[in-house]
Structure formats: structure tokens, C-alpha cells
Scaffold this motif. Structure first.
Motif, mmCIF file in Angstrom:
data_model
loop_
_atom_site.group_PDB
_atom_site.id
_atom_site.type_symbol
_atom_site.label_atom_id
_atom_site.label_comp_id
_atom_site.label_asym_id
_atom_site.label_seq_id
_atom_site.Cartn_x
_atom_site.Cartn_y
_atom_site.Cartn_z
ATOM 1 N N ALA A 102 46.052 -37.898 5.328
ATOM 2 C CA ALA A 102 45.797 -36.861 4.303
ATOM 3 C C ALA A 102 46.386 -37.311 2.973
ATOM 4 N N PHE A 103 47.534 -37.972 3.045
ATOM 5 C CA PHE A 103 48.071 -38.670 1.875
ATOM 6 C C PHE A 103 47.568 -40.098 1.998
ATOM 7 N N ASN A 104 46.892 -40.577 0.961
ATOM 8 C CA ASN A 104 46.309 -41.912 1.057
ATOM 9 C C ASN A 104 46.389 -42.606 -0.303
ATOM 10 N N ALA A 106 45.412 -45.380 -1.172
ATOM 11 C CA ALA A 106 44.244 -46.222 -1.482
ATOM 12 C C ALA A 106 43.132 -45.397 -2.132
ATOM 13 N N ILE A 107 43.467 -44.185 -2.577
ATOM 14 C CA ILE A 107 42.486 -43.236 -3.129
ATOM 15 C C ILE A 107 41.990 -43.640 -4.538
ATOM 16 N N GLY A 108 42.573 -44.698 -5.114
ATOM 17 C CA GLY A 108 42.268 -45.126 -6.487
ATOM 18 C C GLY A 108 40.801 -45.086 -6.905
ATOM 19 N N ALA A 167 55.035 -41.561 -6.877
ATOM 20 C CA ALA A 167 55.861 -42.301 -7.827
ATOM 21 C C ALA A 167 56.946 -41.447 -8.489
ATOM 22 N N LYS A 168 56.637 -40.193 -8.767
ATOM 23 C CA LYS A 168 57.621 -39.370 -9.482
ATOM 24 C C LYS A 168 58.833 -39.072 -8.586
ATOM 25 N N GLY A 169 58.560 -38.731 -7.350
ATOM 26 C CA GLY A 169 59.665 -38.469 -6.419
ATOM 27 C C GLY A 169 60.480 -39.725 -6.169
ATOM 28 N N THR A 240 56.750 -30.049 -5.668
ATOM 29 C CA THR A 240 55.667 -29.077 -5.558
ATOM 30 C C THR A 240 54.365 -29.739 -6.000
ATOM 31 N N SER A 241 53.340 -29.601 -5.162
ATOM 32 C CA SER A 241 51.991 -30.054 -5.523
ATOM 33 C C SER A 241 51.144 -28.809 -5.682
ATOM 34 N N GLY A 242 50.444 -28.700 -6.804
ATOM 35 C CA GLY A 242 49.657 -27.490 -7.016
ATOM 36 C C GLY A 242 48.305 -27.790 -7.638
ATOM 37 N N TYR A 244 47.119 -26.241 -10.003
ATOM 38 C CA TYR A 244 47.188 -25.814 -11.395
ATOM 39 C C TYR A 244 47.740 -26.915 -12.296
ATOM 40 N N GLU A 245 48.195 -28.024 -11.682
ATOM 41 C CA GLU A 245 48.866 -29.048 -12.483
ATOM 42 C C GLU A 245 47.883 -29.815 -13.358
ATOM 43 N N ARG A 246 46.832 -30.330 -12.717
ATOM 44 C CA ARG A 246 45.807 -31.066 -13.464
ATOM 45 C C ARG A 246 44.472 -30.630 -12.905
ATOM 46 N N HIS A 256 40.517 -29.718 -9.008
ATOM 47 C CA HIS A 256 41.896 -30.162 -9.245
ATOM 48 C C HIS A 256 42.093 -31.611 -8.807
ATOM 49 N N HIS A 257 43.295 -32.111 -9.017
ATOM 50 C CA HIS A 257 43.543 -33.561 -8.897
ATOM 51 C C HIS A 257 43.992 -34.034 -7.519
ATOM 52 N N ILE A 258 44.044 -33.153 -6.529
ATOM 53 C CA ILE A 258 44.454 -33.614 -5.200
ATOM 54 C C ILE A 258 43.204 -33.745 -4.340
ATOM 55 N N ILE A 259 42.888 -34.994 -4.029
ATOM 56 C CA ILE A 259 41.597 -35.314 -3.420
ATOM 57 C C ILE A 259 41.736 -35.428 -1.897
ATOM 58 N N ASP A 260 40.778 -34.849 -1.212
ATOM 59 C CA ASP A 260 40.743 -34.994 0.247
ATOM 60 C C ASP A 260 40.131 -36.359 0.556
ATOM 61 N N PRO A 261 40.910 -37.275 1.150
ATOM 62 C CA PRO A 261 40.385 -38.628 1.378
ATOM 63 C C PRO A 261 39.201 -38.661 2.348
ATOM 64 N N ARG A 262 38.919 -37.571 3.039
ATOM 65 C CA ARG A 262 37.745 -37.555 3.930
ATOM 66 C C ARG A 262 36.463 -37.268 3.157
ATOM 67 N N SER A 288 54.302 -33.440 0.122
ATOM 68 C CA SER A 288 53.726 -32.223 -0.484
ATOM 69 C C SER A 288 52.262 -32.459 -0.851
ATOM 70 N N THR A 289 51.941 -33.644 -1.323
ATOM 71 C CA THR A 289 50.545 -33.965 -1.635
ATOM 72 C C THR A 289 49.713 -33.963 -0.347
ATOM 73 N N GLY A 290 50.257 -34.582 0.716
ATOM 74 C CA GLY A 290 49.543 -34.632 1.990
ATOM 75 C C GLY A 290 49.352 -33.252 2.606
ATOM 76 N N PHE A 292 49.215 -30.481 1.044
ATOM 77 C CA PHE A 292 48.224 -29.757 0.242
ATOM 78 C C PHE A 292 46.823 -29.995 0.816
ATOM 79 N N VAL A 293 46.563 -31.241 1.208
ATOM 80 C CA VAL A 293 45.250 -31.597 1.765
ATOM 81 C C VAL A 293 45.074 -30.987 3.166
ATOM 82 N N LEU A 294 46.152 -30.964 3.945
ATOM 83 C CA LEU A 294 46.059 -30.487 5.338
ATOM 84 C C LEU A 294 45.858 -28.982 5.442
HETATM 85 P P1 AMP Z 1 50.979 -34.818 -6.718
HETATM 86 O O1 AMP Z 1 50.924 -34.219 -8.090
HETATM 87 O O2 AMP Z 1 52.255 -35.463 -6.362
HETATM 88 O O3 AMP Z 1 50.510 -33.901 -5.649
HETATM 89 O O4 AMP Z 1 49.977 -36.053 -6.713
HETATM 90 C C1 AMP Z 1 48.684 -35.978 -7.195
HETATM 91 C C2 AMP Z 1 48.259 -37.342 -7.661
HETATM 92 O O5 AMP Z 1 48.232 -38.231 -6.539
HETATM 93 C C3 AMP Z 1 46.868 -37.361 -8.243
HETATM 94 O O6 AMP Z 1 46.906 -37.219 -9.646
HETATM 95 C C4 AMP Z 1 46.352 -38.740 -7.820
HETATM 96 O O7 AMP Z 1 46.823 -39.716 -8.710
HETATM 97 C C5 AMP Z 1 47.014 -38.950 -6.483
HETATM 98 N N1 AMP Z 1 46.295 -38.383 -5.332
HETATM 99 C C6 AMP Z 1 45.296 -37.472 -5.310
HETATM 100 N N2 AMP Z 1 44.908 -37.191 -4.043
HETATM 101 C C7 AMP Z 1 45.705 -37.948 -3.236
HETATM 102 C C8 AMP Z 1 45.793 -38.114 -1.826
HETATM 103 N N3 AMP Z 1 45.031 -37.447 -0.980
HETATM 104 N N4 AMP Z 1 46.717 -39.003 -1.362
HETATM 105 C C9 AMP Z 1 47.511 -39.693 -2.199
HETATM 106 N N5 AMP Z 1 47.482 -39.574 -3.534
HETATM 107 C C10 AMP Z 1 46.576 -38.715 -4.058
#
Ligand code: AMP
Ligand code: MG
Length: 333
Positions: A102-104, A106-108, A167-169, A240-242, A244-246, A256-262, A288-290, A292-294
Motif C-alpha cells: 500500500a506504501f510503494n 516506486a510510485i514515481g 522523506a520528511k519523517g 499525519t497523512s491527509g 487535504y494536504e495536496r 488528492h496526492h496519496i495514490i493507491d498503487p493498485r 501513515s501514508t500506507g 491511508f491507502v488501506l
Molecule cells: P504523505 O504526505 O507522507 O502521506 O506522502 C504523500 C506523498 O508520497 C505524495 O506526495 C507522493 O509523493 C508519495 N506517495 C503518494 N502515494 C504513495 C504511496 N501509495 N506510497 C508511497 N508514496 C506515495
């Protein structure tokens, strides 16, 4: 009298010193407890330098970063990188395993299509075909690390790592290491929603961190003005992953910016905010990012199995908390 004189003469009072700067495309605040303004300033500056140093290594958007060199060489050749870059990638892969992908990192290739970069004008809903082609390149198992040679190889041409979810954490952890090495006994490093603390405030209380309300009331829309709940951190981190952030809105739909890798689309897990508490920031950030996807139910299960604590808010504003937080946080009804 002498005793009093000695006491006031010898013990300098500890105070809180704080500085905010724009680093990693966000606001970073470093707070330290010290009895000397000079020591505090020196330590805070060293903390910021460390965060900037790490950002330069893994900045996806900078052609000069080590991460960009790795991405450019995907499918071609391994790239020699610093220990820090290797370490961050190794930890990102560890989180991928914990979260079942769920956290991946390689999502680039997919993130690039959505244009979730620093420039808001680039954000758009990509064509379905483009997303599905990009998804073929999203496989964290094809990220090979050679620890001995300090090299990274992305096995498929076109693969790209994006460490934005961790990276931020990770940087907060490293900044804390620097502050400790400078003799600082207590500090809080907040890189947007990724916060790492240690020690306690001068009054002996733990650090208080507000978890933002993911849907703030209009009259309290400024950052940090509308708090869902407060958490108290000792030697640990919270991220916190939300949604509302981006994000951007197109045809009335929020992307929003959290992508489901599936799917390659913003996660539709019905979560709007996930906060995770753990001993280290890279872990809270990635998990928290993972989570969010789950979604809430698998998310709470995962946190429980890892012995971590967390708070999840779903799209109906229902709030789920892990067992260990019950009775410790005030949750609005
Ligand atoms: P965060 O704000 O820590 O939840 O991370 C969101 C950022 O992680 C996004 O702006 C992307 O650069 C990257 N991202 C988005 N979806 C995923 C994912 N499923 N797994 C890992 N990184 C992701
Ligand atoms: Mg994260």
C-alpha cells in the motif's frame, strides 16, 4: 543566603527556543530546550542544515539529486549513492513490505502523471491509458540494493522512485540525531505533518502536538487553528497523512496526492486523515501514508499488529483509534 545566591548564580534557566524555515517545499519548525540562546541557535541551525542536506540527496524534482540519478539510470545500470540515500530507500522498502505494498516508493511514474509537484498549475487528471502504462512500472520488488557496493538499481527502464511519503519523517529523525549530538536534551522537529520529539518541556510536561482537523471550520481555516485532538509525545514521532494536504478539484471531485498503487488513482479508501505514532519518524511517515491507502479497518488492524498507535478519520467523519490511545486522547463526538 549563600545557598540562594549560589542557586540563582549557578543554575541557568531552561527555555524554549524555536525557528521556522521553508525547507522540503514546506514549513519546518525546530524547537529546542536550552539554557543558552547561543547553543540553541547553533543546534537549530545544524538541524536545518541536516534536513537540507537530506533534501538535496533525495529531491525528486532536482536533476542534481542522487535520487534523480538513480531514476535516470533505471533499466540501464546501478548507481552509486551515499549511505543516507541507501538507508532511506531500504527503510521505504521495509515499509512497503509491512503495508503489503500500500506504501510503494516506486510510485514515481504515476505521481508524475498527476503533476503533484510543487507547481500547482501542473495538477490534472491523467488519461486512463497513461495511468495503466505507468502502473506497469510500479514494482518495489524491482528495486535492488547492493549494500556492500552502496548501489541502487531499478530493474525496469522508466521506473522511478519517489520518497515523498517517507522523506520528511526520515529527515526529522536525522535532525533529532544532530540536535542530540549538539547536547540538546529536549527538542521537537516538525516537518509539516511529520513530527519527532524527545525529552520534555522545561516544565517537565511532554511535547503537545495538535492533530489538524481534516475539514476545518471556515472561521478557523489557518494552519493549526482547528485541532481535532492533541497528542503528547515523549521520545517518539507522529505523522499525519491527509487528503487535504495536496489536492485539486475537477468536475466537483477531489483528487488528492496519496495514490493507491493498485489503481494509479487517489486512494478511495474512505479515509481523510491518518495519524500514526511510533518511536521513529520514518516509520510514522511511511506507515501513515500506507494506512491511508488501506482504509480504517485494515489500517487499525495493521497498526495493532505492529504495536503502533494511531487515529483514523473516515469520509463520514467517524474517528477510529487504536486500543493504546483509548482514554489518552480526547476525541470530539
Ligand atoms: P504523505 O504526505 O507522507 O502521506 O506522502 C504523500 C506523498 O508520497 C505524495 O506526495 C507522493 O509523493 C508519495 N506517495 C503518494 N502515494 C504513495 C504511496 N501509495 N506510497 C508511497 N508514496 C506515495
Ligand atoms: Mg507519509
Amino acid at each position: 543566603m549563600l545557598c540562594l545566591f549560589l542557586l540563582s548564580g549557578c543554575t541557568k534557566e531552561e527555555r524554549v527556543f524555536k525557528k521556522t524555515r521553508d525547507v522540503m517545499y514546506t514549513l519546518v519548525t525546530i524547537t529546542v530546550v536550552s539554557d543558552s540562546p547561543e547553543d540553541a541557535e547553533e543546534a537549530i541551525n545544524a538541524g536545518f542544515d541536516e534536513i537540507k542536506r537530506l533534501e538535496e540527496l533525495i529531491n525528486y524534482y532536482s536533476p542534481d539529486s542522487e535520487l534523480s540519478a538513480v531514476n535516470r539510470s533505471s533499466g540501464k545500470k546501478p548507481v552509486k549513492v551515499s549511505k543516507d540515500t541507501i538507508d532511506m530507500i531500504r527503510r521505504a522498502l521495509e515499509i512497503s513490505e509491512f503495508t503489503g505494498g500500500a506504501f510503494n516508493p516506486a510510485i514515481g511514474p504515476v505521481i508524475k502523471l498527476w503533476g503533484f509537484s510543487k507547481d500547482e498549475s501542473e495538477r490534472r487528471v491523467p488519461a486512463k491509458d497513461a495511468v495503466s502504462n505507468a502502473l506497469d512500472l510500479v514494482d518495489y520488488k524491482k528495486v535492488k540494493i547492493d549494500m556492500a557496493g552502496s548501489e541502487i538499481f531499478l530493474e525496469e527502464e522508466g521506473m522511478e522512485l519517489d520518497l515523498g511519503g517517507i522523506a520528511k519523517g526520515y529527515a526529522a529523525d536525522k535532525a533529532v540525531e544532530v540536535l542530540r549530538s549538539k547536547g540538546i536534551k529536549a527538542a521537537l522537529v516538525a516537518i509539516a505533518g511529520d513530527i519527532r520529539g524527545y525529552g520534555s518541556r522545561p516544565d517537565g510536561q511532554p511535547w503537545r502536538v495538535g492533530v489538524q482537523n481534516p475539514r476545518p471550520k471556515a472561521e478557523k481555516s489557518g494552519p493549526g487553528e482547528d485541532i481535532l485532538t492533541a497528542l503528547y509525545l515523549e521520545d517518539e514521532a507522529v505523522s499525519t497523512s491527509g487528503d487535504y494536504e495536496r489536492f485539486f478539484t475537477e468536475d466537483g471531485k477531489r483528487y488528492h496526492h496519496i495514490i493507491d498503487p493498485r489503481t494509479g488513482f487517489p486512494a478511495e479508501s474512505q479515509t481523510i486523515s491518518v495519524s500514526v505514532i511510533a518511536p521513529q519518524g520514518y516509520m510514522t511517515d511511511g506507515i501513515s501514508t500506507g494506512v491511508f491507502v488501506l482504509g480504517s479497518s485494515r489500517g487499525i488492524e495493521l497498526l495493532g499488529s505492529m504495536g503502533l498507535e494511531g487515529i483514523i478519520v473516515d469520509a463520514d467523519r467517524r474517528i477510529y483509534i487504536t486500543k493504546g490511545l483509548k482514554g489518552k486522547v480526547e476525541i470530539p463526538q
